[in-house]
Scaffold this motif. Structure first.
Motif, short mmCIF file in Angstrom:
data_model
loop_
_atom_site.label_atom_id
_atom_site.label_comp_id
_atom_site.label_asym_id
_atom_site.label_seq_id
_atom_site.Cartn_x
_atom_site.Cartn_y
_atom_site.Cartn_z
N GLU A 128 0.70 -1.12 -0.19
CA GLU A 128 -0.09 -0.07 0.06
C GLU A 128 0.87 1.03 -0.15
N GLY A 129 0.75 2.18 -1.01
CA GLY A 129 1.59 3.37 -0.93
C GLY A 129 2.72 3.20 -1.59
N ASP A 130 3.89 3.94 -1.11
CA ASP A 130 5.20 3.75 -1.83
C ASP A 130 6.16 2.80 -1.42
N THR A 131 5.78 1.93 -0.44
CA THR A 131 6.51 0.93 -0.11
C THR A 131 6.10 -0.59 -0.31
N PHE A 132 6.89 -1.55 -0.83
CA PHE A 132 6.31 -3.09 -0.98
C PHE A 132 6.12 -3.42 0.37
N CYS A 133 7.27 -3.84 1.28
CA CYS A 133 7.18 -4.27 2.71
C CYS A 133 8.58 -4.31 3.40
N ALA A 134 8.45 -3.36 4.42
CA ALA A 134 9.61 -3.38 5.27
C ALA A 134 9.95 -4.56 6.43
N GLU A 183 4.79 -6.84 -6.99
CA GLU A 183 4.99 -5.36 -7.65
C GLU A 183 5.74 -4.81 -6.60
N ILE A 184 6.85 -4.35 -6.72
CA ILE A 184 7.95 -4.04 -5.79
C ILE A 184 8.57 -2.59 -6.13
N ARG A 185 7.85 -1.54 -5.10
CA ARG A 185 8.54 -0.34 -4.99
C ARG A 185 8.83 0.00 -3.64
N ALA A 196 10.33 1.59 -14.80
CA ALA A 196 10.25 3.05 -14.26
C ALA A 196 9.07 3.14 -13.29
N GLU A 197 9.32 3.87 -12.09
CA GLU A 197 8.47 3.56 -11.17
C GLU A 197 6.85 4.07 -11.56
#
Length: 266
Positions: A62-68, A107-109, A188-189
């Motif tokens: 959710e948002g701009d991170t995949f998972c920390a 889908e990794i960002r 590209a993001e």
């Protein structure tokens, strides 16, 4: 969309039913998940995978991170049993993805770190934004890499890269990740979601039986390796190193936590 704010996990399925999308996290804490959310993730993957119409599952943060990874605040003052249970929930989630009867695309960002890295590696295909990073920075936290953790990394990047990444805990950028085999494509993001959508649609055009047979064939090929890592009799963390790392991460005074033994010169 079905959502579960308490678990930090939301799931949305497309109208056709052929492609399902799973959103991990709620956009806070860089989508780091507590133990109950990993448990919920596993259940949702199993539920979606049971749908006869499903052909592809896409997992994104959710948002701009995949998972920390795991939410370390969930482990503050936690007993050993609870911590071990949390790791069992994580492993069940990764296994559910690996055993999902259809291809799963990550889908990794942003970052895919620790358990977030394992979440990505459990997927069949990994597409990374050009600004994303991936890795396993767990050793510094006193988290003990399990055979299953290592096996997922060895399977895609080989033993040499797995050793270097597990020993150093460094995160690598998307270009390096693709070179190592940790990811399949750099995008590209701004175009990542559209690119993943096209890939999912391309896969979904094929007969469901053919898609599921291909996934089953790959799973069967990896079965000897999975059997070898199924049992992990070792503890998940090294205490008191783990307790001190959690205290430091949460900004607490580590004074009440015994200091780890000093290094011995050889």
């Amino acid at each position: 969309m079905n959502s579960s704010p308490a678990s930090g996990l939301a799931v949305a399925a497309s109208g056709s039913g052929a492609v399902a999308e799973m959103h991990v996290g709620d956009g806070t804490r860089r989508n780091a998940l507590p133990g109950r959310a990993w448990q919920r993730l596993a259940a949702q993957v199993e539920e979606l995978g049971a749908a006869p119409s499903l052909r592809v599952l896409v997992i994104r943060g959710e948002g701009d991170t995949f998972c920390a990874g795991s939410d370390m605040s969930d482990w503050a003052d936690a007993g050993t049993g609870y911590v071990e249970e949390s790791f069992a929930h994580m492993e069940r989630a990764f296994t559910a993805i690996e055993e999902c009867p259809v291809p799963v695309i990550a889908e990794i960002r942003g970052a895919a770190a620790g358990a977030g890295c394992q979440l990505a590696l459990a997927c069949d295909l990994r597409l990374m934004a050009d600004s994303a990073r991936i890795g396993m920075p767990i050793a510094r936290l006193g988290i003990l890499a399990s055979p299953a953790f290592a096996a997922r990394m060895v399977a895609v990047a080989g033993p040499a890269a797995a050793r270097e990444l597990l020993y150093t805990g460094r995160l690598v950028d998307a270009r390096t990740a693709v070179a190592l085999g940790l990811a399949d494509h750099i995008v590209a993001e701004a175009q990542l979601t559209a690119h993943v959508g096209r890939l999912a649609a391309d896969i979904a055009e094929h007969p469901p039986s053919a898609i599921r047979a291909a996934k089953l064939a790959v799973t069967a090929a990896l079965e000897p390796q999975r059997r070898a890592t199924a049992v992990n009799p070792r503890p998940a963390v090294a205490r008191p190193h783990f307790d001190r790392a959690i205290a430091a991460f949460l900004g607490r005074s580590p004074a009440a936590v015994p200091a780890p033994a000093g290094r011995r010169r050889l």
